[in-house]
Write an enzyme that holds these catalytic residues in place. Sequence first.
Site, short mmCIF file in Angstrom:
data_model
loop_
_atom_site.label_atom_id
_atom_site.label_comp_id
_atom_site.label_asym_id
_atom_site.label_seq_id
_atom_site.Cartn_x
_atom_site.Cartn_y
_atom_site.Cartn_z
N ARG A 21 0.81 -0.96 0.18
CA ARG A 21 -0.09 -0.44 0.09
C ARG A 21 0.84 1.50 0.41
O ARG A 21 1.47 1.16 0.39
CB ARG A 21 -0.48 0.28 1.58
CG ARG A 21 -1.76 0.67 1.45
CD ARG A 21 -3.35 0.85 2.42
NE ARG A 21 -2.53 0.79 3.79
CZ ARG A 21 -3.49 1.12 5.25
NH1 ARG A 21 -4.45 1.61 4.62
NH2 ARG A 21 -2.80 1.13 6.39
N ASP A 67 3.27 -5.51 11.03
CA ASP A 67 3.96 -5.79 11.85
C ASP A 67 3.51 -6.91 12.64
O ASP A 67 4.73 -7.64 13.84
CB ASP A 67 3.88 -4.21 12.32
CG ASP A 67 4.48 -3.55 11.22
OD1 ASP A 67 5.08 -3.87 10.43
OD2 ASP A 67 4.35 -2.04 11.94
N THR A 109 -1.24 7.72 -1.21
CA THR A 109 -2.54 7.21 -2.02
C THR A 109 -3.08 6.44 -1.92
O THR A 109 -4.19 6.51 -1.66
CB THR A 109 -1.75 7.42 -3.41
OG1 THR A 109 -1.22 5.87 -3.50
CG2 THR A 109 -0.98 8.47 -3.64
N ASP A 150 -1.26 -2.34 12.67
CA ASP A 150 -0.68 -3.14 11.67
C ASP A 150 -0.51 -4.32 11.66
O ASP A 150 -0.04 -5.31 12.39
CB ASP A 150 0.72 -2.49 10.52
CG ASP A 150 0.69 -3.17 9.47
OD1 ASP A 150 0.84 -1.66 8.97
OD2 ASP A 150 1.24 -3.73 9.15
N1 URA Z 1 -4.11 -2.78 7.29
C1 URA Z 1 -4.21 -3.06 9.04
O1 URA Z 1 -2.36 -3.98 8.58
N2 URA Z 1 -4.64 -2.42 9.68
C2 URA Z 1 -5.00 -1.47 9.13
O2 URA Z 1 -5.53 -1.52 10.77
C3 URA Z 1 -5.40 -0.98 8.26
C4 URA Z 1 -5.31 -2.23 6.58
#
Ligand code: URA
Length: 210
Positions: A105, A204, A109, A201
């Site tokens: 991602r 992560d 953007t 995330d």
């Molecule tokens: N991707 C993630 O890992 N967490 C989010 O909250 C949104 C996208």
Amino acid sequence: MRAHLTVVEHPLVQHKLTMMRDVATPTPEFRRLMQEVSLLLAYEVTRDLKLCKREIDTPLTRMKAPVLDGKKLALISILRAGNGLLDGVLQLIPLARVGFVGLYRDEKTLEPVQYYFKVPDALQDRDVIALDPMLATGNSSVAAIDLLKRAGARRIRFMCLLAAPEGVARMQEAHPDVPIVTAALDEYLNENGYIVPGLGDAGDRIFGTN
Ligand code: URA
């Protein structure tokens, strides 16, 4: 016809999800929970797979017994967080074929950028389950499913851990034929594209990066 969105409200799923949301849950525990929840979600996402009958011998008699019909399932992990779901689903369906779609991602953007694509052959003949824990903006999920359809996939299901209303709407608009199975529908996306309340995330938290 199955609902476009299924939220799995089973108490075990909800309990484990709460532990995953908790910021104090360390990476090894988070990963283990992810694997357990993915097994339970896989049970739901495969609920309407077609069966056919095969003749077998039990110790007592011959019978026609149900087995999964058609070519082996294809599990498609949307990298990298999709791998967190993959292990659990593979435990349940060890014969499934596995593919990977690499999209990252763009943090500015929030648009998906493709960097890897490797999927099983004859996708058009397989039931396909796309795996991505977080359905946030829906941009990467929609892009991944675009790619899978371009590669021939016709029967696709999408399995995630958390969905935002924005992502569900985007998927419904772009791919109304793809049913979504999730453990929770959260409240909204924040200005950085994170699901709130969410769990942070997912990549992560699975892999211990930040
Ligand atoms: N991707 C993630 O890992 N967490 C989010 O909250 C949104 C996208």
